[in-house]
Design an enzyme around this catalytic site. Structure first.
Site, PDB file in Angstrom:
ATOM      1  N   SER A  70       0.751  -1.142   0.120  1.00 25.59           N
ATOM      2  CA  SER A  70       0.126  -0.042  -0.095  1.00 25.59           C
ATOM      3  C   SER A  70       0.874   1.210  -0.010  1.00 25.59           C
ATOM      4  O   SER A  70       1.900   1.346  -0.926  1.00 25.59           O
ATOM      5  CB  SER A  70      -0.930  -0.066   1.246  1.00 25.59           C
ATOM      6  OG  SER A  70      -2.073   0.843   0.995  1.00 25.59           O
ATOM      7  N   ASP A 108     -10.392  -3.537  -4.849  1.00 26.93           N
ATOM      8  CA  ASP A 108      -9.224  -2.537  -4.255  1.00 26.93           C
ATOM      9  C   ASP A 108      -9.297  -1.156  -5.150  1.00 26.93           C
ATOM     10  O   ASP A 108      -9.111  -1.343  -6.294  1.00 26.93           O
ATOM     11  CB  ASP A 108      -7.955  -3.130  -4.192  1.00 26.93           C
ATOM     12  CG  ASP A 108      -6.818  -2.306  -3.535  1.00 26.93           C
ATOM     13  OD1 ASP A 108      -7.252  -1.155  -3.207  1.00 26.93           O
ATOM     14  OD2 ASP A 108      -5.571  -2.675  -3.462  1.00 26.93           O
ATOM     15  N   HIS A 127      -8.287  -5.290  -0.585  1.00 30.69           N
ATOM     16  CA  HIS A 127      -7.017  -4.260   0.020  1.00 30.69           C
ATOM     17  C   HIS A 127      -6.559  -4.873   1.386  1.00 30.69           C
ATOM     18  O   HIS A 127      -7.429  -4.795   2.158  1.00 30.69           O
ATOM     19  CB  HIS A 127      -7.258  -2.853  -0.170  1.00 30.69           C
ATOM     20  CG  HIS A 127      -6.070  -2.069   0.128  1.00 30.69           C
ATOM     21  ND1 HIS A 127      -5.067  -1.742  -0.975  1.00 30.69           N
ATOM     22  CD2 HIS A 127      -5.584  -1.552   1.198  1.00 30.69           C
ATOM     23  CE1 HIS A 127      -3.934  -1.253  -0.455  1.00 30.69           C
ATOM     24  NE2 HIS A 127      -4.316  -0.942   0.834  1.00 30.69           N
TER      25      HIS A 127
END
Ligand SMILES: *[C@@H]1O[C@H](CO)[C@@H](O)[C@H](O)[C@H]1NC(C)=O
Ligand SMILES: *[C@@H]1O[C@H](CO)[C@@H](O)[C@H](O)[C@H]1NC(C)=O
Ligand SMILES: *[C@@H]1O[C@H](CO)[C@@H](O)[C@H](O)[C@H]1NC(C)=O
Length: 406
Positions: A192, A346, A376
Site C-alpha cells: 500500500s 481494491d 485491499h
C-alpha cells in the site's frame, strides 16, 4: 464524564448500525469474517469522524488505535535475532537470521516499508513482524523494517525522506559488510503506502550516478502510485469496499500533503489538479495503460483542472516521489525487476496495473500477480482473530517470488 458517555453511545450505535449485512462480492472467500472485520474498521472511522467534529481528537489520531492494538514487542526467537536500531537517525527493526551461513557466505537483504496510508501503521505491528520473520527465516535474509515518521504531524516529503535516509545508509559497502549482506542481492518492498515509498526510492537511486549499490528487485504489494486521478475504474468500482473505501484513501492522500480540508474536498470531487499537474495526466491515463478487461463499464474522462484556486496549487501533487507513475518512460528504463501484486476489490488496483504496463513498456521485467477475489490489505490479515486464507496465500506467493528473484 458526559463526553465519555456520548462517546460510548455513539460507539455502540455505529457498531450496531454497521453490524449488519453489507454487500460483499460473492467470490470473496470467508465473507462473513470480512464483514465483521470491516464492521470494526467502519465503526472506528465513524467514531473518528465524530471525535474530530466535536474537537476531541483529530480523525487520524483516533484511527491510530488500529496501529496501537496490533503493537507487539520486537523479540528474538530461535531463528531470528530482532533488534531496534537507528540508521542515520531513523528507527528500524533489524531481523537477522541466527542460522549460520557457510564460511564467508553472504546473505540477501530486504528493506520493508509498512502500509497505512502514510498516516497509520508501524513496523512493530504483529502482521509486519510475522512477515519479516517469515522472510528472514525462509530466505536466510536480513530484513530491515523501517519506522518512518507519519503524517499528519509529518507531511510529505518527511516519510519518504526517512525511508531514503535509511536506504542510503544501509546501501554503503561497509554497512552491508557488517551484516554480511551481498550488495548484489538487496530488494525493497512494501504494501500500500509502503509500496509507494518502495517504488519512489527505487526511482531515486537509479537517478544517482554515484550510487554504486542498487536494488536487485522491488516487490510492490497493492501499491499507491498516483494522486492525480482518483476516479479510475477501480476507484469507482470499489468505492465502498471493505478495509479501504475511497473516502479513506482520499483522506490518506490529502493528509499526506496537507491537513487543509479544502484539499480533501477537492480530491473527493477529483477536481484537485492544478495547471502544472494536469500536464502530467498523460502518465496516468487509464484509457491507455489499463488492459480493456479492467475498463469495465467506465469511460475515460480526464480529471477537471482547478484554475489557480487558493490551496490547490500544491507542487507536491506533481512530485514523482509522491506519485511514482508521473515520470516519463526514460526514467523507468533500467529500474530493478518488479513484482506487483494487485487485488480486484481494491481502489488501488489500477495504480498497480498501470505501473506494470508502463514498466514493461520501458523494458523492465515485471511479474504481475492479480487476485480475482483479493481485497485491499489482505496480506496483513495473517494473525488471529483476523486471519484470512487469502492473506496466507499471498504471503506464500510473495515469498516464493523473492526466493526465485532475489
Ligand atoms: C543479536 O544481535 C545483537 C546486536 O547485533 C547482538 O549483540 C546479540 O549478540 C545477538 N544475539 C544473538 C543470539 O545472536
Ligand atoms: C488518453 O488515452 C486515450 C487512448 O490512448 C487518448 O485517446 C486520450 O487522448 C488520452 N487522454 C489524455 C488526457 O491523455
Ligand atoms: C460509455 O460510452 C458508451 C459508448 O459511447 C456508452 O454507450 C455508455 O453509456 C457510456 N457509459 C457510461 C457509464 O457513461
Amino acid at each position: 464524564m458526559r463526553l465519555g458517555s456520548i462517546f460510548l453511545v455513539v460507539a455502540l450505535c455505529s457498531f450496531s448500525a454497521y453490524y449488519i449485512y453489507e454487500p460483499i462480492p460473492e467470490n470473496i472467500d470467508e465473507r462473513w469474517k470480512l464483514m465483521l472485520t470491516d464492521t470494526f474498521f467502519r465503526s472506528l472511522s465513524h467514531l473518528a469522524d465524530f471525535s474530530e467534529i466535536i474537537g476531541l481528537k483529530d480523525y487520524m489520531g483516533v484511527m491510530y488505535v488500529i496501529t496501537l492494538l496490533e503493537n507487539i514487542a520486537p523479540v528474538s526467537d530461535e531463528h531470528v535475532n530482532v533488534t531496534v536500531e537507528a540508521f542515520d537517525g531513523v528507527e528500524v527493526l533489524l531481523y537477522q537470521p541466527k542460522r549460520q551461513s557457510g564460511e564467508m557466505e553472504l546473505r540477501r537483504a530486504l528493506i520493508y516499508l509498512h502500509g497505512g496510508g502514510w498516516c497509520l501503521g508501524s513496523s512493530h505491528m504483529g502482521p509486519y513482524d510475522f512477515l519479516a520473520r517469515k522472510v528472514a527465516t525462509e530466505l536466510n535474509a536480513v530484513i530491515l523494517s523501517v519506522e518512518y515518521r507519519l503524517a499528519p504531524p509529518h507531511h510529505f516529503p518527511v516519510p519518504y525522506e526517512d525511508v531514503y535516509r535509511v536506504v542510503k545508509h544501509f546501501l554503503q559497502i561497509d554497512v552491508l559488510a557488517r551484516y554480511s549482506v551481498d550488495p548484489d542481492r538487496i530488494a525493497v518492498s512494501g504494501d500500500s503506502a509502503g509500496g509507494n515509498l518502495a517504488a519512489a526510492v527505487s526511482q531515486q537511486l537509479l537517478k544517482e550516478p554515484t550510487q554504486k549499490v542498487q536494488f536487485k528487485a522491488q516487490a510492490l504489494i497493492y501499491p499507491v502510485l498516483q494522486a492525480l486521478d482518483l476516479n479510475t475504474p477501480s476507484y469507482q468500482q470499489n468505492q465502498d469496499m471493505p478495509i479501504l473505501p475511497r473516502t479513506l484513501m482520499v483522506r490518506f492522500w490529502s493528509e499526506y500533503f496537507t491537513s487543509d480540508r479544502a484539499f480533501f474536498r477537492a480530491m473527493m470531487a477529483n477536481a484537485h489538479n492544478n495547471p502544472e499537474s494536469s500536464s502530467l495526466l498523460k502518465f496516468v491515463n487509464w484509457s491507455a495503460f489499463l488492459p480493456e478487461t479492467y475498463h469495465g463499464k467506465y469511460n475515460y474522462s480526464a480529471p477537471e483542472v482547478a484554475q489557480g484556486e487558493a490551496g490547490l496549487s500544491f507542487e507536491s501533487l506533481s512530485d514523482p516521489r509522491a506519485s511514482p507513475l508521473l515520470v516519463p518512460d526514460a526514467a523507468l528504463r533500467g529500474l530493478p525487476k518488479a513484482y506487483i501484486m494487485t487485488c480486484e476489490y481494491d481502489v488501488l488496483r489500477d495504480d498497480g496495473i498501470m505501473y506494470a504496463t508502463r514498466l514493461r513498456a520501458a523494458g523492465v521485467e515485471v511479474t504481475h500477480e492479480h487476485y480475482d477475489s483479493g481485497f485491499h490489505g489482505a496480506i496483513m490479515f495473517t494473525v488471529w482473530p483476523t486471519d484470512f486464507r487469502i492473506g496466507h496465500r499471498m504471503t506464500d506467493n510473495y515469498i516464493k517470488w523473492l526466493k526465485e528473484n532475489l
